[in-house]
Design a protein around this motif. Structure first.
Motif, mmCIF file in Angstrom:
data_model
loop_
_atom_site.group_PDB
_atom_site.id
_atom_site.type_symbol
_atom_site.label_atom_id
_atom_site.label_comp_id
_atom_site.label_asym_id
_atom_site.label_seq_id
_atom_site.Cartn_x
_atom_site.Cartn_y
_atom_site.Cartn_z
ATOM 1 N N LYS A 219 0.862 -1.176 0.000
ATOM 2 C CA LYS A 219 0.000 0.000 0.000
ATOM 3 C C LYS A 219 0.901 1.229 0.000
ATOM 4 C CE LYS A 219 -1.858 -1.545 3.701
ATOM 5 N NZ LYS A 219 -2.514 -1.881 4.928
ATOM 6 N N ILE A 220 0.688 2.113 -0.944
ATOM 7 C CA ILE A 220 1.508 3.313 -1.072
ATOM 8 C C ILE A 220 0.654 4.523 -0.706
ATOM 9 C CG2 ILE A 220 2.849 4.739 -2.677
ATOM 10 C CD1 ILE A 220 3.276 2.078 -4.293
ATOM 11 N N ARG A 221 1.187 5.323 0.227
ATOM 12 C CA ARG A 221 0.490 6.540 0.658
ATOM 13 C C ARG A 221 1.469 7.702 0.624
ATOM 14 N NH1 ARG A 221 -1.602 2.712 4.595
ATOM 15 N NH2 ARG A 221 -3.859 2.551 4.395
ATOM 16 N N GLN A 222 0.960 8.868 0.236
ATOM 17 C CA GLN A 222 1.796 10.062 0.256
ATOM 18 C C GLN A 222 1.887 10.608 1.678
ATOM 19 O OE1 GLN A 222 0.558 12.957 -2.606
ATOM 20 N NE2 GLN A 222 0.582 11.490 -4.280
ATOM 21 N N ARG A 223 2.972 11.290 1.943
ATOM 22 C CA ARG A 223 3.154 11.931 3.244
ATOM 23 C C ARG A 223 2.590 13.348 3.193
ATOM 24 N NH1 ARG A 223 6.578 8.931 6.377
ATOM 25 N NH2 ARG A 223 7.703 7.307 5.281
ATOM 26 N N ASP A 224 2.130 13.834 4.341
ATOM 27 C CA ASP A 224 1.647 15.214 4.400
ATOM 28 C C ASP A 224 2.833 16.168 4.542
ATOM 29 O OD1 ASP A 224 2.443 15.237 7.077
ATOM 30 O OD2 ASP A 224 0.415 14.940 7.855
ATOM 31 N N ALA A 225 2.560 17.469 4.692
ATOM 32 C CA ALA A 225 3.617 18.485 4.774
ATOM 33 C C ALA A 225 4.556 18.251 5.948
ATOM 34 C CB ALA A 225 2.998 19.872 4.866
ATOM 35 N N ASP A 226 4.067 17.593 6.992
ATOM 36 C CA ASP A 226 4.898 17.298 8.163
ATOM 37 C C ASP A 226 5.649 15.971 8.035
ATOM 38 O OD1 ASP A 226 4.036 19.632 9.457
ATOM 39 O OD2 ASP A 226 2.240 18.608 10.213
ATOM 40 N N GLY A 227 5.498 15.296 6.894
ATOM 41 C CA GLY A 227 6.188 14.026 6.692
ATOM 42 C C GLY A 227 5.478 12.833 7.302
#
Length: 187
Positions: free
Chosen positions: A5-13
């Motif tokens: 499962k691939i998820r992007q990180r938010d601005a805080d990582g």
């Protein structure tokens, strides 16, 4: 079956592990036909394996509504000939159907088998996409082996026509692998 499962990180990582993944990739390497095995046994086994793949896709689509899913790997059976493939191909889209030359069988061949009488050229490796992922497909193709000068290797069939796959055991033995990988580009 393995999947990632691939998820992007938010601005805080940070990653929100409760959110629907941006992409789910299921890897497959299904069992090959065994010399001397009955067609009935092979067909039953292949159907069971593909049922497991479909079940996993359905479970992931249910658990993660709207998930983009890819099934990729070696099916060890011709995607365009074996009747066991009909069900999975009705659920998932063969990305080569959306390539620049989707109907030309020569451009789908990624594996060859040779004996004294014939060459069997097949598409056993695949990248399938669910309908949520399909709009992101830019192109799909089978990557061909290159010679020392970086030029795509071409072969001549029994009628003298140029084809993109080896037509003898000797020609196939000169390649790094007996498979030409299928490649996709996504946005």
């Amino acid at each position: 079956l393995p999947y990632i499962k691939i998820r992007q990180r938010d601005a805080d990582g940070k990653v929100n592990r409760n959110a629907t993944p941006d992409l789910i990739v299921i890897g497959v390497h299904l069992r090959a036909y065994r010399h001397g095995e009955s067609e009935q046994n092979y067909s039953r086994m292949k159907k069971q394996e593909l049922d497991e793949v479909e079940k996993l896709v359905t479970e992931l689509e249910t658990k993660f509504a709207g998930a983009k899913i890819i099934v990729a790997g070696d099916m060890n059976a011709d995607m365009n000939v074996r009747p066991e493939m009909i069900s999975i191909k009705s659920k998932m889209q063969d990305t080569l159907n959306f390539s620049a030359d989707p109907t030309n069988r020569d451009h789908r061949v990624g594996h060859t088998y040779h004996n004294d009488k014939f060459t069997e050229a097949t598409q056993i490796d695949t990248i399938l996409s669910n309908l949520k992922m399909l709009p992101h497909l830019i192109r799909a193709w089978v990557y061909r082996a290159k010679d020392g000068a970086g030029k795509e290797m071409r072969y001549v069939d029994s009628e003298g026509n140029l084809v993109p796959y080896p037509t003898s055991s000797d020609a196939r033995a000169r390649k790094i692998s007996d498979h030409d990988p299928q490649v996709t580009e996504w946005d």
